[in-house]
Design a protein around this motif. Structure first.
Motif, short mmCIF file in Angstrom:
data_model
loop_
_atom_site.label_atom_id
_atom_site.label_comp_id
_atom_site.label_asym_id
_atom_site.label_seq_id
_atom_site.Cartn_x
_atom_site.Cartn_y
_atom_site.Cartn_z
N PHE A 192 -6.37 -17.82 -21.07
CA PHE A 192 -5.87 -16.61 -21.74
C PHE A 192 -6.74 -15.42 -21.39
N ASP A 193 -7.34 -15.45 -20.18
CA ASP A 193 -8.30 -14.41 -19.78
C ASP A 193 -7.68 -13.03 -19.66
N ASN A 194 -6.39 -12.97 -19.33
CA ASN A 194 -5.75 -11.66 -19.11
C ASN A 194 -5.58 -10.88 -20.41
N TYR A 195 -5.71 -11.56 -21.53
CA TYR A 195 -5.48 -10.93 -22.83
C TYR A 195 -6.68 -11.18 -23.74
N PRO A 196 -7.76 -10.42 -23.58
CA PRO A 196 -8.97 -10.65 -24.38
C PRO A 196 -8.74 -10.35 -25.87
N ASN A 197 -9.69 -10.75 -26.66
CA ASN A 197 -9.60 -10.55 -28.11
C ASN A 197 -10.02 -9.12 -28.46
N THR A 198 -9.23 -8.17 -28.00
CA THR A 198 -9.46 -6.74 -28.26
C THR A 198 -8.12 -6.10 -28.61
N LYS A 199 -8.18 -4.87 -29.09
CA LYS A 199 -6.94 -4.13 -29.38
C LYS A 199 -6.12 -3.96 -28.10
N GLU A 206 -2.37 -5.37 -27.35
CA GLU A 206 -1.26 -4.51 -26.91
C GLU A 206 -0.68 -5.00 -25.59
N ALA A 207 -1.57 -5.43 -24.66
CA ALA A 207 -1.10 -5.94 -23.37
C ALA A 207 -0.28 -7.21 -23.54
N GLY A 267 1.42 -7.94 -26.17
CA GLY A 267 2.68 -7.52 -26.79
C GLY A 267 3.70 -7.05 -25.77
N VAL A 268 3.23 -6.46 -24.68
CA VAL A 268 4.13 -5.95 -23.64
C VAL A 268 4.50 -7.04 -22.64
N SER A 269 3.52 -7.84 -22.22
CA SER A 269 3.73 -8.76 -21.09
C SER A 269 4.15 -10.17 -21.45
N LEU A 270 3.65 -10.70 -22.55
CA LEU A 270 3.92 -12.12 -22.87
C LEU A 270 5.33 -12.31 -23.39
N THR A 320 6.15 -8.16 -31.55
CA THR A 320 6.74 -8.89 -30.43
C THR A 320 6.18 -10.31 -30.37
N ALA A 321 6.82 -11.14 -29.56
CA ALA A 321 6.38 -12.53 -29.40
C ALA A 321 4.94 -12.57 -28.89
N GLY A 322 4.60 -11.69 -27.95
CA GLY A 322 3.25 -11.67 -27.38
C GLY A 322 2.19 -11.32 -28.40
#
Length: 202
Positions: A80-87, A91-92, A94-97, A161-163
């Motif tokens: 899950f490296d592409n989506y770190p535990n940050t705001k 948000e990323a 929410g858009v991509s997953l 969103t699902a992401g």
């Protein structure tokens, strides 16, 4: 008469042999207080494998626990490296997953089960934020998935969103801890699917 004497001598020999054998066993068991005595089939309860913290002459560095080879991924591990535990990661996501699972009755039923076990104690079985832990005042401020409940990260809970839902299950948020160790990636997506059904409740 002679036969009975022989029989008596035979039984005395057997008794004497038994006593000598018993004495030998007791002597060997008691001679060293640290000894466990005679052990039967000790390989059935003594581990043959090395413990992770034991020295191991089979490896060049002498350690049993080895670092995995570079660029390898453990079986069942969700990177899950592409989506770190940050705001920004939230948000990323929410858009991509996008949920890779098909919307089926079986997946929804499974998602409902995992939601009931892991999420309902706080979020409530209907997703209204009124789980039994909220009712006994263990936790406060658990949002509802429907209505006009606001997310602490902005926007309405019913619009997540699902992401974003998956990211929150992965890392946790506020009082909610991460559920990555309790739910596999597939199980998380099933929960996401069920939560999105709860979002539709008016």
């Amino acid at each position: 008469m002679k036969g009975s004497i022989l029989a008596m001598n035979k039984s005395k020999v057997v008794l004497a042999s038994f006593c000598i054998l018993t004495g030998a066993v007791l002597f060997t068991a008691c001679k060293d207080k640290r000894s466990t005595g005679l052990e039967y089939a000790r390989n059935m309860y003594d581990p043959i494998a090395y413990n992770p913290d034991q020295p191991n002459k089979n490896f060049k560095n002498g350690a049993t626990a080895q670092v995995p080879p570079a660029n390898t991924t453990p079986v069942g591990f969700d990177k899950f490296d592409n989506y770190p535990n940050t705001k920004e990661g939230y948000e990323a996501a929410g858009v991509s997953l996008v949920n890779p699972l098909a919307l089926t009755e079986a997946n929804l039923e499974s998602g409902k089960h995992y939601f009931t076990v892991f999420c309902a104690p706080c979020h409530g079985e209907k997703g209204d934020g009124q789980g039994h832990l909220v009712k006994i005042e263990k936790f406060n401020g658990v949002p509802s998935y429907h209505g006009d409940a606001a997310s602490s990260r902005g926007g309405l809970m019913k619009d997540l969103t699902a992401g974003k839902i998956y990211h929150t299950i992965e890392y946790g948020l506020n009082n909610m801890g991460s559920h990555a160790s309790q739910l596999s990636p597939e199980e998380r997506w099933k929960v996401v699917m069920y939560v999105q059904q709860l979002q539709k409740i008016q």
